[in-house]
Design an enzyme around this catalytic site. Structure first.
Site, PDB file in Angstrom:
ATOM      1  N   TYR A 264      12.124  70.202  -0.282  1.00 22.14           N
ATOM      2  CA  TYR A 264      13.151  69.288  -0.750  1.00 22.14           C
ATOM      3  C   TYR A 264      12.528  67.945  -1.126  1.00 22.14           C
ATOM      4  CZ  TYR A 264      16.687  72.421   1.251  1.00 22.14           C
ATOM      5  OH  TYR A 264      17.476  73.498   1.543  1.00 22.14           O
ATOM      6  N   GLU A 274      15.900  70.741  -4.675  1.00 24.23           N
ATOM      7  CA  GLU A 274      15.162  71.764  -3.930  1.00 24.23           C
ATOM      8  C   GLU A 274      14.507  72.705  -4.925  1.00 24.23           C
ATOM      9  OE1 GLU A 274      15.929  75.317  -0.605  1.00 24.23           O
ATOM     10  OE2 GLU A 274      17.421  74.927  -2.161  1.00 24.23           O
TER      11      GLU A 274
END
Length: 316
Positions: A264, A274
């Site tokens: 992330y 992500e």
């Protein structure tokens, strides 16, 4: 089973604070491809390399970061009309409206509605096909496995989003009973297994196409996710992010939920992105996986089995 009805996530529209830094991030670092922009430059349309449709990401310059709306592609105009009527009849949604053809470049009319968690969703059936650049003799003739000239991390597609909102029950009812999604995984309290904290929903054979977490807010974005395909590519993404001095939020690591490998990071406006690989194949007869609230550590971060408060509390 042939996919019918809602086929897949079609596009996500994100608000960014400045278009220049945002494009540097989404094009040069993440590796999306620009396909169009509005005359005033306030919206830019992008796609991942292995997406054939015209665009999957819309960036709009605004005063506040977050998500404007999430679009779903359906299998036909007949399905679009029927689902629009079903949504209206359900009484679960607000602000129902038709967006005319061409408001997005290369896109047919869209049916827009606000779901119980406060997120704006839309359905559409038509979008111009640009191809993925792999065929030297034509878009789908004798193709190479990937095109030349890819930049940055270069995900193959926009894959899903995780969204925060309050009325999780109403939203799950809409997606399962009206739109035909299946629940692949859910997070519940051990003392009350009927009380869902989170749910992971799929309209395809992926582990999830959208996920929702119950929070006392309306219409918030936790992250927009892009598919890479392998753990090795996730690790490479980490190298690229470090080289480009992009703030990494978490990872590389693995999820317990969906089994996906993940990293992330944030765009310059604070929207969380992500990139991930792995996961499992879903079929409608697959039993729902249940996680208890007391096992959220390994459910979210399987390797260190610990929750990160910032990861849960930061959203746009």
């Amino acid at each position: 089973m042939a996919l019918t009805g809602v086929l897949r996530p079609g596009h996500i529209a994100l608000r960014v604070l400045e278009m220049g830094p945002a494009l540097n991030h989404y094009v040069d670092v993440l590796g999306l491809i620009e396909t169009a922009r509005d005359d005033d430059g306030k919206r830019v349309f992008l796609k991942a390399w292995d997406e054939h449709d015209h665009h999957s990401v819309v960036l709009r310059e605004a005063d506040e970061a977050g998500m404007d709306y999430f679009g779903w592609k359906v299998d036909s105009n007949a399905t679009l009309k029927k689902m629009a009527a079903d949504i209206e009849d359900s009484g679960l949604c607000e602000d129902l409206q038709w967006i005319p053809s061409g408001e997005h470049p290369g896109t047919g009319e869209r049916f827009r509605f606000t779901i119980p968690t406060g997120h704006v969703m839309e359905l559409y059936a038509e979008k111009v096909i640009l191809g993925n650049g792999c065929g030297t003799d034509g878009p789908n003739i004798n193709p190479d496995p990937w095109p030349e000239g890819l930049k940055g991390i270069a995900p193959s597609r926009f894959d899903h989003a995780l969204l925060y909102g309050d009325d999780l029950d109403g939203t799950v009812k809409l997606f399962t009973e009206v739109l035909g999604f299946s629940i692949s995984e859910r997070v519940v309290t051990k003392d009350n297994p009927d009380f869902m904290i989170g749910t992971f929903l799929t309209c395809s054979n992926k582990a999830h196409d959208v996920a929702f977490i119950r929070q006392p807010v309306k219409g918030k974005l936790h992250h927009a996710s892009f598919e890479l395909g392998s753990w090795e590519k996730v690790l490479r993404a980490g190298d690229i992010l470090s080289r480009k001095r992009v703030k990494i939020d978490m990872g590389p690591t693995r999820h317990g939920i969906t089994r996906g490998e993940t990293i992330y990071f944030f765009d310059p406006s604070g929207n969380r992105n992500e990139v991930f690989g792995g996961g499992y194949i879903f079929y409608p007869d697959k039993p729902v996986i249940t996680w208890y609230d007391e096992t959220l550590g390994p459910a979210i971060f399987y390797h260190d089995r610990q929750l990160n408060d910032a990861f849960l509390s930061v959203f746009t």
